[in-house]
Design a protein around this motif. Structure first.
Motif, mmCIF file in Angstrom:
data_model
loop_
_atom_site.group_PDB
_atom_site.id
_atom_site.type_symbol
_atom_site.label_atom_id
_atom_site.label_comp_id
_atom_site.label_asym_id
_atom_site.label_seq_id
_atom_site.Cartn_x
_atom_site.Cartn_y
_atom_site.Cartn_z
ATOM 1 N N MET A 98 -2.476 7.107 -10.198
ATOM 2 C CA MET A 98 -1.438 6.067 -10.272
ATOM 3 C C MET A 98 -1.993 4.783 -10.889
ATOM 4 O O MET A 98 -1.329 4.134 -11.699
ATOM 5 N N SER A 99 -3.217 4.424 -10.476
ATOM 6 C CA SER A 99 -3.782 3.174 -11.013
ATOM 7 C C SER A 99 -4.010 3.308 -12.518
ATOM 8 O O SER A 99 -3.811 2.344 -13.269
ATOM 9 N N VAL B 166 8.169 2.940 -8.746
ATOM 10 C CA VAL B 166 8.843 3.853 -9.685
ATOM 11 C C VAL B 166 7.921 5.047 -9.980
ATOM 12 O O VAL B 166 8.340 6.211 -9.922
ATOM 13 N N LEU B 167 6.646 4.757 -10.269
ATOM 14 C CA LEU B 167 5.702 5.849 -10.542
ATOM 15 C C LEU B 167 5.571 6.782 -9.333
ATOM 16 O O LEU B 167 5.479 8.009 -9.460
ATOM 17 N N TYR B 168 5.565 6.162 -8.172
ATOM 18 C CA TYR B 168 5.390 6.886 -6.898
ATOM 19 C C TYR B 168 6.599 7.775 -6.598
ATOM 20 O O TYR B 168 6.469 8.860 -6.056
ATOM 21 N N ASP B 169 7.785 7.280 -6.983
ATOM 22 C CA ASP B 169 9.042 8.000 -6.737
ATOM 23 C C ASP B 169 9.419 8.873 -7.928
ATOM 24 O O ASP B 169 10.561 8.874 -8.391
ATOM 25 N N LYS B 170 8.465 9.619 -8.447
ATOM 26 C CA LYS B 170 8.712 10.606 -9.522
ATOM 27 C C LYS B 170 9.327 9.978 -10.756
ATOM 28 O O LYS B 170 10.145 10.587 -11.458
ATOM 29 N N GLY B 171 8.960 8.718 -11.030
ATOM 30 C CA GLY B 171 9.444 8.056 -12.246
ATOM 31 C C GLY B 171 10.856 7.505 -12.129
ATOM 32 O O GLY B 171 11.457 7.116 -13.138
ATOM 33 N N THR B 172 11.386 7.451 -10.889
ATOM 34 C CA THR B 172 12.773 6.974 -10.715
ATOM 35 C C THR B 172 12.810 5.604 -10.017
ATOM 36 O O THR B 172 11.840 5.199 -9.374
ATOM 37 N N ASP C 119 10.668 5.963 -15.931
ATOM 38 C CA ASP C 119 9.294 5.711 -16.390
ATOM 39 C C ASP C 119 8.496 6.985 -16.127
ATOM 40 O O ASP C 119 9.015 7.970 -15.605
ATOM 41 N N THR C 120 7.190 6.925 -16.435
ATOM 42 C CA THR C 120 6.313 8.039 -16.048
ATOM 43 C C THR C 120 6.129 8.023 -14.528
ATOM 44 O O THR C 120 6.557 7.075 -13.853
ATOM 45 N N GLY C 121 5.487 9.041 -13.987
ATOM 46 C CA GLY C 121 5.268 9.085 -12.535
ATOM 47 C C GLY C 121 5.016 10.496 -12.079
ATOM 48 O O GLY C 121 4.835 11.412 -12.886
ATOM 49 N N ALA D 39 0.881 -1.176 0.000
ATOM 50 C CA ALA D 39 0.000 0.000 0.000
ATOM 51 C C ALA D 39 0.910 1.215 0.000
ATOM 52 O O ALA D 39 1.856 1.275 0.784
ATOM 53 N N LEU D 40 0.647 2.142 -0.905
ATOM 54 C CA LEU D 40 1.483 3.348 -1.012
ATOM 55 C C LEU D 40 0.634 4.548 -0.615
ATOM 56 O O LEU D 40 -0.385 4.827 -1.260
ATOM 57 N N LEU D 41 1.055 5.226 0.450
ATOM 58 C CA LEU D 41 0.284 6.392 0.907
ATOM 59 C C LEU D 41 0.473 7.537 -0.070
ATOM 60 O O LEU D 41 1.611 7.875 -0.437
ATOM 61 N N THR D 42 -0.621 8.130 -0.471
ATOM 62 C CA THR D 42 -0.602 9.192 -1.475
ATOM 63 C C THR D 42 -1.224 10.467 -0.900
ATOM 64 O O THR D 42 -1.830 10.441 0.173
ATOM 65 N N THR D 43 -1.102 11.544 -1.657
ATOM 66 C CA THR D 43 -1.629 12.826 -1.187
ATOM 67 C C THR D 43 -3.159 12.880 -1.227
ATOM 68 O O THR D 43 -3.754 13.778 -0.651
#
Ligand SMILES: Cc1ncc(COP(=O)(O)O)c(C=O)c1O
Length: 376
Positions: free
Chosen positions: A61-62, A205-211, A228-230, A49-53
């Motif tokens: 993200m999905s 990767v998406l969560y970490d600004k594409g890195t 990647d994208t993100g 689970a990735l906590l988001t804003t």
């Protein structure tokens, strides 16, 4: 004055927010984020689970994760929140607006069956009010379309269940909201819940600004770079501290909300047939999450009149979703026009009563009296 919502402080939220700063990790993925994530994974049985804003960010993200691209479509209930659809439209998908059934007010599998074709990449049902939608019916339709992923918009349903299984555990992904109007809050916040281990690495990767920063932190690469994208989706640990303070008190929060729901229900049930309103229907196979209390009035004029009377009396009941399929933004992104008569009808007649964790019996009783007087 009885507001529609009041954000809650139930336990150690403020202390945890201070600790988040003092312990020197106030940005995303700090110690409180790890604790909150563990609670969510434990409750849902998810792999991550990735906590988001926000829940909106998790839906975005999905949409990136299911790789919607021009020519693809996504099915969303017309009786839904704007960003349930907008998150996918922003990624270039066209939207197929699906009607709801009139019992749990969730995506109608019969209409879904008519809408499905091989352009559909995702189906995004909502567990409205924290009551499970017809997941069996939806699964039966989706069996025939293996290229479409199920993404549960579970903004309302954390800790609810369907046939004994947690809401949010059925989809490839599900999303949560911790906005101040939800059961568990941190002001603004959300989570992307990942149920398939094969999705974990890319989600980070998406969560970490594409890195590939996570791979770097795990010692798998010697520096991290753009892959990647993100975007910058992560929730600050200051807010994760607020959230963890709430999650620690989940039994208290759910008990208070259940009490409020039951008190409204018991007080309103006896006069529903006489006055022509109906109350939420919770099937035996669902444990609801006690997110809200709504009633359906006999017609739009009555709903609007009762709403105005209550608001004039400083009781801030409110309506809910305005149909997406006929809204200007919805029409612009629709794959094709669709009819959603149940959505139109429910949207015009639904009224939500004030409902929040700290609402007390005196206020619940005042709302009931005012509601019944307005209708009598
Ligand atoms: C079903 C549903 N999905 C998504 C959202 C958006 O949540 P957030 O405000 O956390 O982005 C809402 C907001 O109320 C909602 O009701």
């Amino acid at each position: 004055m009885i507001p529609f919502n009041r954000p809650s402080l139930v336990g150690r939220e403020l202390e945890f927010m201070q600790t988040a700063v003092e312990q020197g990790h106030a940005s995303a993925e700090g110690p409180f984020s790890k604790q909150a994530t563990a609670v969510i994974n434990d409750a849902i049985g998810s792999v991550d689970a990735l906590l988001t804003t926000s829940c909106t960010a998790a839906l975005e993200m999905s949409a990136m994760m299911v790789d919607v691209s021009p020519g693809d479509t996504v099915v969303v209930p017309s009786f839904g929140f704007v960003t349930t659809a907008l998150a996918f439209a922003r990624q270039g998908a066209k939207i197929l607006f699906c009607d709801i059934e009139d019992q749990q007010l969730g995506l109608d599998p019969r209409h879904l069956d008519e809408l499905m074709d091989d352009t559909v990449r995702a189906v995004v049902p909502i567990h409205y009010a924290g009551i499970g939608c017809d997941l069996d019916g939806i699964a039966k339709v989706m069996e025939k379309w293996p290229k479409a992923s199920l993404v549960e918009d579970n903004a309302h349903g954390l800790f609810g269940t369907y046939r004994g299984r947690p809401l949010g555990s059925f989809g490839r992904f599900s999303t949560l909201s911790f906005h101040e109007t939800k059961n568990f809050i941190c002001g603004e916040g959300g989570a992307l819940v990942v149920n398939d281990a094969a999705d974990v690495d890319r989600a980070h990767v998406l969560y970490d600004k594409g890195t590939n920063r996570r791979a770097f932190l795990h010692g798998q690469v010697d520096k991290y770079s753009w892959q990647d994208t993100g975007s910058s989706f992560g929730l600050s640990d200051v807010l994760a501290g607020y959230l963890q303070g709430q999650l620690d008190e989940r039994a208290t929060i759910l008990a208070r909300r259940q009490h409020a729901f039951d008190r409204y229900y018991e007080a309103l049930k006896p006069r529903s047939a006489e006055l022509g309103y109906t109350l939420p229907v919770v099937p035996d196979h669902c444990e609801q999450a006690y997110h809200m209390f709504f009633t359906l009035l006999p017609d739009a004029d009555t709903r609007n009149r009762v709403l105005k009377t209550l608001n004039d009396d400083e009781i801030y009941a409110t309506f809910h979703y305005v149909p997406l399929h006929s809204a200007p933004g919805g029409q612009r992104v629709a794959a094709r026009p669709s009819e959603c008569p149940v959505t139109d009808d429910i949207s015009a007649r639904l009224l939500r009563l004030p409902f929040y964790t700290s609402i007390d019996d005196a206020d619940l009783d005042r709302v009931v009296d005012a509601f019944l007087t307005a209708l009598s």
